[in-house]
Design an enzyme around this catalytic site. Sequence first.
Site, mmCIF file in Angstrom:
data_model
loop_
_atom_site.group_PDB
_atom_site.id
_atom_site.type_symbol
_atom_site.label_atom_id
_atom_site.label_comp_id
_atom_site.label_asym_id
_atom_site.label_seq_id
_atom_site.Cartn_x
_atom_site.Cartn_y
_atom_site.Cartn_z
ATOM 1 N N GLY A 54 0.811 -1.221 0.000
ATOM 2 C CA GLY A 54 0.000 0.000 0.000
ATOM 3 C C GLY A 54 0.846 1.273 0.000
ATOM 4 O O GLY A 54 0.315 2.373 0.165
ATOM 5 N N SER A 63 12.542 -1.224 -0.698
ATOM 6 C CA SER A 63 13.755 -1.023 0.126
ATOM 7 C C SER A 63 13.878 -2.083 1.224
ATOM 8 O O SER A 63 13.749 -1.771 2.405
ATOM 9 C CB SER A 63 13.806 0.401 0.697
ATOM 10 O OG SER A 63 12.564 0.928 1.071
HETATM 11 P P1 ADP Z 1 3.023 -0.898 -3.065
HETATM 12 O O1 ADP Z 1 3.288 0.515 -3.528
HETATM 13 O O2 ADP Z 1 3.311 -1.077 -1.600
HETATM 14 O O3 ADP Z 1 3.601 -1.964 -3.919
HETATM 15 P P2 ADP Z 1 0.395 -0.380 -4.027
HETATM 16 O O4 ADP Z 1 -0.039 0.879 -3.324
HETATM 17 O O5 ADP Z 1 0.906 -0.270 -5.424
HETATM 18 O O6 ADP Z 1 1.459 -1.111 -3.105
HETATM 19 O O7 ADP Z 1 -0.758 -1.454 -4.031
HETATM 20 C C1 ADP Z 1 -1.515 -1.736 -2.889
HETATM 21 C C2 ADP Z 1 -2.844 -2.287 -3.358
HETATM 22 O O8 ADP Z 1 -3.614 -2.738 -2.237
HETATM 23 C C3 ADP Z 1 -3.676 -1.248 -4.087
HETATM 24 O O9 ADP Z 1 -4.281 -1.861 -5.187
HETATM 25 C C4 ADP Z 1 -4.710 -0.839 -3.016
HETATM 26 O O10 ADP Z 1 -5.897 -0.363 -3.588
HETATM 27 C C5 ADP Z 1 -4.917 -2.162 -2.305
HETATM 28 N N1 ADP Z 1 -5.432 -2.055 -0.941
HETATM 29 C C6 ADP Z 1 -6.490 -2.749 -0.490
HETATM 30 N N2 ADP Z 1 -6.758 -2.447 0.792
HETATM 31 C C7 ADP Z 1 -5.831 -1.540 1.175
HETATM 32 C C8 ADP Z 1 -5.592 -0.845 2.404
HETATM 33 N N3 ADP Z 1 -6.372 -1.033 3.477
HETATM 34 N N4 ADP Z 1 -4.546 0.027 2.464
HETATM 35 C C9 ADP Z 1 -3.752 0.216 1.370
HETATM 36 N N5 ADP Z 1 -3.938 -0.401 0.177
HETATM 37 C C10 ADP Z 1 -4.977 -1.275 0.070
#
Ligand code: ADP
Length: 185
Positions: free
Chosen positions: A15, A84
């Site tokens: 996230g 990281s």
């Molecule tokens: P990262 O940058 O850590 O690889 P992303 O932000 O690209 O992760 O992806 C996280 C995914 O999880 C997104 O598709 C987001 O919509 C989903 N997601 C589902 N529930 C949550 C939550 N409670 N908090 C953050 N992201 C969430």
Amino acid sequence: MSGFVLWFTGLSGAGKTTIANIVEPELERRGFVVDHLDGDIVRTHLSKGLGFSKEDRDTNIARIGWVASRLSRAGAAVIVSAISPYEEMRRHARSLVEQHSPFVEVYVATSLEECARRDPKGLYAAAFAGEIQDFTGVSAPYEEPLHAELRLETIGRTPPESAITVIDRLEELNLLPVRVESEVE
Ligand code: ADP
């Protein structure tokens, strides 16, 4: 206004980008020049050609840390969202930045099980099937931060709620300008 670096670390799919994308306009609203160095985007420009060996990951984080330190020294609020995975390189980035500016490490502590369940890019399915080598949490290590300024649990909290927690922490650390109510109505 004094710059700082807000560094999101955590597993793929934790996230980081989603929460950072909500924090970013909020910092702009508070008057900062903001730059967001997102791992996926950095790898298409600054770190184009690097892979996922430990050596390449270390190079990637060293580059991001260096750019973040320059920008924060110039007064920007710099948001980094990058897996990281190695403590040593996070410490390296911190030491570069802290020569000039505060460094705030945010551990987006979503578990591997939850990241694999979300699997927004289908990468976990491929990694578990053995189609991707050196995948963090599956076939490459993730070293949990021990000294993060903030640990974010994302299960049961929406991304905007997590973003508010981040802003609150920045306020606690006195990194945001005090909002003075205008005396002119
Ligand atoms: P990262 O940058 O850590 O690889 P992303 O932000 O690209 O992760 O992806 C996280 C995914 O999880 C997104 O598709 C987001 O919509 C989903 N997601 C589902 N529930 C949550 C939550 N409670 N908090 C953050 N992201 C969430």
